[in-house]
Design an enzyme around this catalytic site. Sequence first.
Site, PDB file in Angstrom:
ATOM      1  CG  HIS A  49      -2.069   0.941   1.073  1.00  0.00           C
ATOM      2  ND1 HIS A  49      -1.969   2.274   1.365  1.00  0.00           N
ATOM      3  CD2 HIS A  49      -3.331   0.751   0.631  1.00  0.00           C
ATOM      4  CE1 HIS A  49      -3.127   2.865   1.124  1.00  0.00           C
ATOM      5  NE2 HIS A  49      -3.971   1.959   0.684  1.00  0.00           N
ATOM      6  NE  ARG A  61     -21.740  -9.100 -11.830  1.00  0.00           N
ATOM      7  CZ  ARG A  61     -21.002  -8.054 -12.195  1.00  0.00           C
ATOM      8  NH1 ARG A  61     -20.428  -7.309 -11.304  1.00  0.00           N
ATOM      9  NH2 ARG A  61     -20.833  -7.787 -13.475  1.00  0.00           N
TER      10      ARG A  61
END
Length: 187
Positions: A117, A178
């Site tokens: 990060h 999905r």
Amino acid sequence: MKQQPRARMDFLPTWARSLFKRAYLFISYEYCRQKYVKLGRSAYLGSGFRLTVRNAHCVYLGERTNLEMGNIWDTTCGEIKVGNDCWFGVHNIVMGPIIIGNNVGMGPHVTIVGPHHAVRGFENNAGRMTVIGNNVWISANATIMFGVKIGDNAIVGPASLVAHDVPPNAYVMGNPARDLTKLAKFG
């Protein structure tokens, strides 16, 4: 008038400096490969394989695992463990910590993101890792986010962004991915 100090290799011709630089890079890459990559029997690293090591984490490749050319792997945050009979397509990026099971196939340009990060102090990832089960196929240009668990016999469709866990025997696709298992009729 003072003479300026010369650089270390200014006395050598350009071709000799280039030769020394190539030899140095080759030796350093081979040293890194020998020390930090543990290959199983008949495992193959393709040309242009790059490994980033800042800590003493290693890459463990199982038997008959094949990496095509241009793979970039990063063990800065953890080890990368790969099972037997796996295949990685061209130009994949894999960041540890990750465990990959047996018989896993990945198409070209697959990215498995690590816990990096840009902001310091944001590392809340202690104890987390990415886990990919057995008999998984990850299609071209897919991105797997850090900490995701992909179950056995799952298929990730092309250009998918997998940000959540994938159950076993599932077919996921899209951005974000999905579960399309009920829509897909296999066989």
